[in-house]
Design a protein around this motif. Structure first.
Motif, PDB file in Angstrom:
ATOM      1  N   LYS A 107      -0.817   5.156   6.736  1.00 36.48           N
ATOM      2  CA  LYS A 107      -0.836   6.490   6.880  1.00 36.48           C
ATOM      3  C   LYS A 107       0.428   6.817   7.846  1.00 36.48           C
ATOM      4  N   MET A 110      -2.592  -0.102   9.738  1.00 35.18           N
ATOM      5  CA  MET A 110      -3.823  -0.503   9.309  1.00 35.18           C
ATOM      6  C   MET A 110      -4.323   0.382   8.190  1.00 35.18           C
ATOM      7  N   THR A 111      -3.879   1.538   8.284  1.00 32.73           N
ATOM      8  CA  THR A 111      -4.335   2.632   7.151  1.00 32.73           C
ATOM      9  C   THR A 111      -3.326   2.909   6.146  1.00 32.73           C
ATOM     10  N   ASP A 170       0.696   4.062  10.917  1.00 35.53           N
ATOM     11  CA  ASP A 170      -0.677   3.405  11.085  1.00 35.53           C
ATOM     12  C   ASP A 170      -0.429   2.016  10.166  1.00 35.53           C
ATOM     13  N   ASN A 192       1.611   8.198   2.370  1.00 37.51           N
ATOM     14  CA  ASN A 192       1.352   9.681   2.023  1.00 37.51           C
ATOM     15  C   ASN A 192       2.708  10.441   1.833  1.00 37.51           C
ATOM     16  N   ARG A 244       0.757  -1.224  -0.084  1.00 37.50           N
ATOM     17  CA  ARG A 244      -0.110  -0.167  -0.086  1.00 37.50           C
ATOM     18  C   ARG A 244       0.849   1.294   0.004  1.00 37.50           C
TER      19      ARG A 244
END
Length: 301
Positions: free
Chosen positions: A160, A157-158, A155, A113, A110
């Protein structure tokens, strides 16, 4: 440190093995090949010298993936923070967060950012993940000279990244080592913001801001000065006979500017020297709360 054995080639020729992370008796490391034919290979080892190929092309060629940091959580799941220098688009250069279950051959990726360099990452006892990375102005890794080193939360999970604390740094910097020891985060990193490249040690703690400086010739004591805003007057917050001061009178999420004045005690009093250059710090609370205590369970009658 003067008697060294002959060099031993590890992994495949032309692949730069970045660092090794151990899970039990097995270590895992990503190697990358740079240039017009960039590629990645994921290796494993049991002795730190002999590396065997575990996954070829962990990332697709042309992705410009290279430096990485990795940890294994309590369940054995692997988490990898991966730098990319893909200049085809802004987001193409954003870092990646990869995760895989044993045997670590099937990875899910993933995009984070931010753009980063020199990643280091650990999981704290409370489960949160903190990283130390090099950041670039405008998230552009080609914007050389704008870099700084900072701590930030990831994070998982996200996927981020959230900035936590900017370290005293600038220019060529980062490539940190992270250790959590007795409730304190120890961070070693290098930086060139003071003219020449030097190695620094930052100790991040929850009960104060540690101010350190180099000793001045003939100084016997030091005056510590601070202000919250650039327009505010400097206020003396303490004196120190060593080159270290712990400022406990501060407020979280507040910017501070520190300066040090050297002084020498004489028979007629205190002779003060000039002020040091200023250092700015943003006191951001990055520490977890203490666990609850006194838990009781009362059954219903």
């Amino acid at each position: 440190g003067t008697d060294w054995s002959a060099a031993t080639q590890i992994a495949d020729k032309g692949y730069w093995v970045w660092q090794t992370t151990w899970r039990g008796d097995t270590g895992y490391a990503l190697g990358y090949q740079w240039g017009n034919h960039d590629a990645t290979r994921f290796y494993r080892t049991t002795n730190g010298m002999e590396y065997t190929l575990h996954v070829d092309h962990l990332r697709p060629p042309g992705d410009r993936s290279n430096e990485h940091a990795m940890f294994f959580d309590a369940t054995g799941r692997a988490h990898m923070l991966l730098r990319r220098d893909n200049a085809q688009s802004k987001t193409g250069g954003y870092a990646l967060l990869g995760q895989a279950e044993a045997p670590y051959t099937d990875w899910e990726w993933r995009r984070l950012n931010i753009t980063l360099g020199g990643p280091s990452m650990i999981q704290l006892p409370d489960g949160r993940v903190i990283a130390c990375v090099r950041r670039y102005a405008g998230e552009n890794h080609r914007n050389w000279g704008s870099q700084w080193t900072e701590l930030g939360w990831i994070d998982t999970m996200t996927a981020k990244y959230t900035p936590a604390a900017k370290l005293s740094s600038g220019g060529d910097s980062s490539y940190a080592g992270l250790v959590w020891h007795k409730g304190m985060l120890w961070v070693s990193y290098y930086s060139s913001h003071e003219g020449s490249t030097s190695i620094y040690l930052a100790k991040v703690r929850s009960d104060g801001i540690i101010v350190k400086w180099k000793s001045a010739v003939r100084a016997s004591t030091y005056q510590i000065l601070r202000r919250s805003n650039k327009t505010d007057p400097l206020i003396e917050i303490g004196m120190a006979n060593t080159t270290r001061f712990l400022d406990k009178q501060f407020t979280w999420d507040t910017p501070y500017t520190y300066l040090i004045r050297s002084a020498r005690r004489t028979s007629t009093g205190l002779t003060e020297g000039p002020l040091s250059p200023s250092v700015e710090v943003f006191a951001h609370d990055i520490f977890p709360p203490k666990p609850p205590h006194g838990l009781t369970v009362v059954p219903l009658e």
